[in-house]
Design a protein around this motif. Structure first.
Motif, PDB file in Angstrom:
ATOM      1  N   ARG A  20       5.010  11.910   0.713  1.00 28.28           N
ATOM      2  CA  ARG A  20       4.696  10.477   0.593  1.00 28.28           C
ATOM      3  C   ARG A  20       5.676   9.765  -0.332  1.00 28.28           C
ATOM      4  O   ARG A  20       6.052   8.605  -0.092  1.00 28.28           O
ATOM      5  CB  ARG A  20       3.262  10.294   0.084  1.00 28.28           C
ATOM      6  CG  ARG A  20       2.182  10.642   1.094  1.00 28.28           C
ATOM      7  CD  ARG A  20       0.820  10.144   0.649  1.00 28.28           C
ATOM      8  NE  ARG A  20       0.376  10.747  -0.598  1.00 28.28           N
ATOM      9  CZ  ARG A  20      -0.300  11.889  -0.685  1.00 28.28           C
ATOM     10  NH1 ARG A  20      -0.634  12.546   0.425  1.00 28.28           N
ATOM     11  NH2 ARG A  20      -0.676  12.372  -1.859  1.00 28.28           N
ATOM     12  N   ASN A  21       6.104  10.432  -1.384  1.00 27.41           N
ATOM     13  CA  ASN A  21       7.026   9.794  -2.328  1.00 27.41           C
ATOM     14  C   ASN A  21       8.450   9.741  -1.800  1.00 27.41           C
ATOM     15  O   ASN A  21       9.155   8.759  -2.017  1.00 27.41           O
ATOM     16  CB  ASN A  21       6.964  10.521  -3.675  1.00 27.41           C
ATOM     17  CG  ASN A  21       5.767  10.085  -4.493  1.00 27.41           C
ATOM     18  OD1 ASN A  21       5.820   9.087  -5.191  1.00 27.41           O
ATOM     19  ND2 ASN A  21       4.672  10.822  -4.378  1.00 27.41           N
ATOM     20  N   ILE A  22       8.878  10.763  -1.085  1.00 29.21           N
ATOM     21  CA  ILE A  22      10.214  10.738  -0.478  1.00 29.21           C
ATOM     22  C   ILE A  22      10.307   9.605   0.532  1.00 29.21           C
ATOM     23  O   ILE A  22      11.355   8.962   0.682  1.00 29.21           O
ATOM     24  CB  ILE A  22      10.536  12.107   0.156  1.00 29.21           C
ATOM     25  CG1 ILE A  22      10.746  13.151  -0.947  1.00 29.21           C
ATOM     26  CG2 ILE A  22      11.772  12.032   1.055  1.00 29.21           C
ATOM     27  CD1 ILE A  22      10.810  14.572  -0.450  1.00 29.21           C
ATOM     28  N   ALA A  23       9.196   9.295   1.202  1.00 30.54           N
ATOM     29  CA  ALA A  23       9.180   8.194   2.179  1.00 30.54           C
ATOM     30  C   ALA A  23       9.470   6.841   1.531  1.00 30.54           C
ATOM     31  O   ALA A  23       9.887   5.898   2.208  1.00 30.54           O
ATOM     32  CB  ALA A  23       7.833   8.149   2.892  1.00 30.54           C
ATOM     33  N   GLU A  29      14.992  11.599   3.929  1.00 25.66           N
ATOM     34  CA  GLU A  29      14.129  11.837   5.081  1.00 25.66           C
ATOM     35  C   GLU A  29      13.700  13.301   5.124  1.00 25.66           C
ATOM     36  O   GLU A  29      14.518  14.198   4.895  1.00 25.66           O
ATOM     37  CB  GLU A  29      14.897  11.511   6.370  1.00 25.66           C
ATOM     38  CG  GLU A  29      14.101  11.723   7.648  1.00 25.66           C
ATOM     39  CD  GLU A  29      14.936  11.498   8.896  1.00 25.66           C
ATOM     40  OE1 GLU A  29      14.341  11.494  10.001  1.00 25.66           O
ATOM     41  OE2 GLU A  29      16.169  11.347   8.768  1.00 25.66           O
ATOM     42  N   VAL A  30      12.422  13.532   5.393  1.00 26.25           N
ATOM     43  CA  VAL A  30      11.923  14.892   5.583  1.00 26.25           C
ATOM     44  C   VAL A  30      12.124  15.260   7.050  1.00 26.25           C
ATOM     45  O   VAL A  30      11.572  14.622   7.941  1.00 26.25           O
ATOM     46  CB  VAL A  30      10.438  14.996   5.200  1.00 26.25           C
ATOM     47  CG1 VAL A  30       9.913  16.415   5.482  1.00 26.25           C
ATOM     48  CG2 VAL A  30      10.240  14.645   3.722  1.00 26.25           C
ATOM     49  N   VAL A  31      12.936  16.293   7.304  1.00 25.83           N
ATOM     50  CA  VAL A  31      13.277  16.659   8.684  1.00 25.83           C
ATOM     51  C   VAL A  31      12.681  17.992   9.108  1.00 25.83           C
ATOM     52  O   VAL A  31      12.675  18.314  10.298  1.00 25.83           O
ATOM     53  CB  VAL A  31      14.811  16.695   8.880  1.00 25.83           C
ATOM     54  CG1 VAL A  31      15.429  15.335   8.591  1.00 25.83           C
ATOM     55  CG2 VAL A  31      15.457  17.783   8.025  1.00 25.83           C
ATOM     56  N   ILE A 305       3.673   2.940  -5.444  1.00 28.22           N
ATOM     57  CA  ILE A 305       4.070   4.209  -6.049  1.00 28.22           C
ATOM     58  C   ILE A 305       2.844   4.939  -6.583  1.00 28.22           C
ATOM     59  O   ILE A 305       2.705   6.154  -6.416  1.00 28.22           O
ATOM     60  CB  ILE A 305       5.112   3.971  -7.161  1.00 28.22           C
ATOM     61  CG1 ILE A 305       6.394   3.387  -6.556  1.00 28.22           C
ATOM     62  CG2 ILE A 305       5.409   5.257  -7.917  1.00 28.22           C
ATOM     63  CD1 ILE A 305       7.444   2.997  -7.578  1.00 28.22           C
ATOM     64  N   LEU A 306       1.915   4.214  -7.200  1.00 26.29           N
ATOM     65  CA  LEU A 306       0.679   4.835  -7.676  1.00 26.29           C
ATOM     66  C   LEU A 306      -0.096   5.455  -6.524  1.00 26.29           C
ATOM     67  O   LEU A 306      -0.664   6.542  -6.655  1.00 26.29           O
ATOM     68  CB  LEU A 306      -0.193   3.797  -8.381  1.00 26.29           C
ATOM     69  CG  LEU A 306       0.274   3.303  -9.746  1.00 26.29           C
ATOM     70  CD1 LEU A 306      -0.661   2.210 -10.250  1.00 26.29           C
ATOM     71  CD2 LEU A 306       0.336   4.444 -10.751  1.00 26.29           C
ATOM     72  N   ARG A 307      -0.131   4.760  -5.383  1.00 27.06           N
ATOM     73  CA  ARG A 307      -0.903   5.240  -4.244  1.00 27.06           C
ATOM     74  C   ARG A 307      -0.303   6.497  -3.617  1.00 27.06           C
ATOM     75  O   ARG A 307      -0.982   7.203  -2.868  1.00 27.06           O
ATOM     76  CB  ARG A 307      -0.998   4.147  -3.161  1.00 27.06           C
ATOM     77  CG  ARG A 307      -1.932   3.002  -3.506  1.00 27.06           C
ATOM     78  CD  ARG A 307      -2.324   2.252  -2.245  1.00 27.06           C
ATOM     79  NE  ARG A 307      -1.163   1.838  -1.464  1.00 27.06           N
ATOM     80  CZ  ARG A 307      -0.565   0.654  -1.551  1.00 27.06           C
ATOM     81  NH1 ARG A 307      -1.028  -0.257  -2.401  1.00 27.06           N
ATOM     82  NH2 ARG A 307       0.487   0.361  -0.807  1.00 27.06           N
ATOM     83  N   ALA A 308       0.954   6.783  -3.896  1.00 26.53           N
ATOM     84  CA  ALA A 308       1.633   7.910  -3.244  1.00 26.53           C
ATOM     85  C   ALA A 308       1.313   9.259  -3.866  1.00 26.53           C
ATOM     86  O   ALA A 308       1.754  10.291  -3.355  1.00 26.53           O
ATOM     87  CB  ALA A 308       3.152   7.683  -3.268  1.00 26.53           C
ATOM     88  N   PHE A 316       7.412  10.144  -7.796  1.00 33.13           N
ATOM     89  CA  PHE A 316       8.431   9.237  -7.261  1.00 33.13           C
ATOM     90  C   PHE A 316       9.639   9.174  -8.187  1.00 33.13           C
ATOM     91  O   PHE A 316      10.791   9.321  -7.741  1.00 33.13           O
ATOM     92  CB  PHE A 316       7.851   7.834  -7.079  1.00 33.13           C
ATOM     93  CG  PHE A 316       8.877   6.803  -6.690  1.00 33.13           C
ATOM     94  CD1 PHE A 316       9.312   6.702  -5.383  1.00 33.13           C
ATOM     95  CD2 PHE A 316       9.430   5.959  -7.644  1.00 33.13           C
ATOM     96  CE1 PHE A 316      10.276   5.766  -5.023  1.00 33.13           C
ATOM     97  CE2 PHE A 316      10.395   5.021  -7.295  1.00 33.13           C
ATOM     98  CZ  PHE A 316      10.808   4.926  -5.981  1.00 33.13           C
ATOM     99  N   PHE A 317       9.424   8.948  -9.482  1.00 34.36           N
ATOM    100  CA  PHE A 317      10.544   8.801 -10.414  1.00 34.36           C
ATOM    101  C   PHE A 317      11.340  10.092 -10.533  1.00 34.36           C
ATOM    102  O   PHE A 317      12.567  10.080 -10.666  1.00 34.36           O
ATOM    103  CB  PHE A 317      10.030   8.340 -11.782  1.00 34.36           C
ATOM    104  CG  PHE A 317       9.351   7.000 -11.736  1.00 34.36           C
ATOM    105  CD1 PHE A 317      10.036   5.885 -11.271  1.00 34.36           C
ATOM    106  CD2 PHE A 317       8.034   6.854 -12.120  1.00 34.36           C
ATOM    107  CE1 PHE A 317       9.410   4.644 -11.206  1.00 34.36           C
ATOM    108  CE2 PHE A 317       7.403   5.620 -12.063  1.00 34.36           C
ATOM    109  CZ  PHE A 317       8.095   4.515 -11.600  1.00 34.36           C
TER     110      PHE A 317
END
Length: 371
Positions: A20-23, A29-31, A305-308, A316-317
């Protein structure tokens, strides 16, 4: 800017938080996703998108050559074997904490990393919680003066339910003081910029998971502890952990006391565990000895970001910084294998102290692990 392609080994709860954070990152991209559990693999693939490739075996994913970097988010006891395989590639790796369940296994991975050019970053998310990041920055600027004491209180919800109940047992996790608290021992060492020399710990498995059974076994994971750690510069760290304290206003309270001021980072727990289901803002507090008053500052993070995730935006950071390192193609990870080794060593020694009721000399403990 070319897109950095991520491959995941492990697609459970924490793996899904990473996805979710990489998105939210530009140019990432997650492949590919590898996980033997059908349910977790499908859930993670739904988050990653229709074009993601899925595998039941991580070795098939590695052989496919689809990825620029790898993220390891499998159960703790699988890290050693997985990392042996992934470190044989020339790709950057972000491995969830703990690096391994024992100090001895961390040493093996440290040796493997010596012949490797690509970085291994170990995910210590707590460094990247916004109020804790602010506290660390202010310590480095000298706002506290010389830091002499670090006190960390984590009062939170019990361990969540995970596949097969793997996080209920010391044998699979390394114990609570490795699994959960390596984050917190890492913070102590990072703030002091000093090595630990001895500790004493007391704890128990008193409230949580007492009525659970897994193949007839009762969970043995600690749900509360106190740990005191002495550092070679004369500094002292103290951890107060309670895993049956959901609903408290602050989930993490990190305090640094120096000869000039006391600094404090106050972090709320995830909204879904709060009394009203609402997000709370974190705080950064300075209590200056000369001014004899506390100065409070609200520390906010974007709602998306909080929701991820469940770590006040830290995942995320952390991924922002890992992506920057990957794009540079050179440089040292902010949290590498050496830092991960120390966090596991302190946690494993604290587990021994709980079991024996005795203090542990960490230098002797490290020598024993290296034999």
């Amino acid at each position: 800017m070319s897109t950095i392609r991520y491959g995941f080994v492990g697609a459970g709860m924490m793996g899904q938080e990473h996805i979710r954070n990489i998105a939210l990152l530009e140019g990432a991209e997650v492949v590919a996703i590898a996980d033997p559990d059908d349910t977790m693999r499908r859930k993670a693939a739904d988050l990653a998108g229709a074009s993601v490739c899925t595998f039941t075996d991580h070795r098939d994913m590695l052989s496919a050559g689809l990825c620029d970097v790898y993220v390891v988010a499998a159960p703790n006891d699988l890290h050693l074997a997985l990392m042996r395989d992934i470190m044989a590639t020339d790709k950057p790796i972000l491995c969830e904490k703990p690096l391994a369940t024992t100090t001895r296994d961390c040493l093996e991975l440290m040796r493997l990393a010596e012949s490797r050019a690509a970085p291994v970053w170990v995910a210590m998310e707590y460094r990247y919680m916004a109020p804790i990041t602010r506290l660390i920055e202010e310590v480095r600027r000298g706002r506290a003066g010389a830091p002499r004491m670090v006190s960390i209180r984590e009062h939170r919800f019990p361990f969540l339910t995970k596949v097969g109940g793997w996080n209920r047992f010391n044998a699979r996790t390394g114990g609570t003081l490795v699994e959960k608290c390596c984050h917190l021992f890492d913070l102590m060492r990072h703030i002091f910029d000093s090595e630990p020399v001895r500790l004493f710990a007391t704890g128990g498995a008193d409230v949580n998971h007492r009525d659970e059974r897994y193949d007839g076994r009762v969970p043995d994971i600690l749900d509360n502890a106190y740990v005191c750690v002495d550092f070679e510069g004369g500094q002292r760290g103290m951890l107060d952990l309670c895993m049956f304290a959901e609903g408290a206003r602050w989930q993490e309270e990190v305090m640094v006391a120096g000869d000039v001021a006391r600094l404090q980072a106050l972090v709320p727990g995830p909204a879904r565990f709060s009394r009203d289901g609402k997000e709370r803002a974190a705080e950064f507090v300075v209590a200056d000895r000369r001014e004899k008053e506390e100065l409070h500052e609200t520390v906010t993070v974007e709602e998306k970001i909080l929701r991820a995730g469940d770590h006040y935006g830290a995942t995320f950071f952390q991924h922002q910084r890992f992506l920057e390192l990957t794009r540079r193609g050179a440089g040292k990870p902010e949290v590498g294998i050496s830092e991960a080794y120390w966090s596991v060593l302190i946690g494993e020694a604290a587990e021994r102290s709980v079991q024996t009721g005795q203090p542990v000399d960490l230098r002797q403990f490290a020598r024993e692990a290296a034999r």
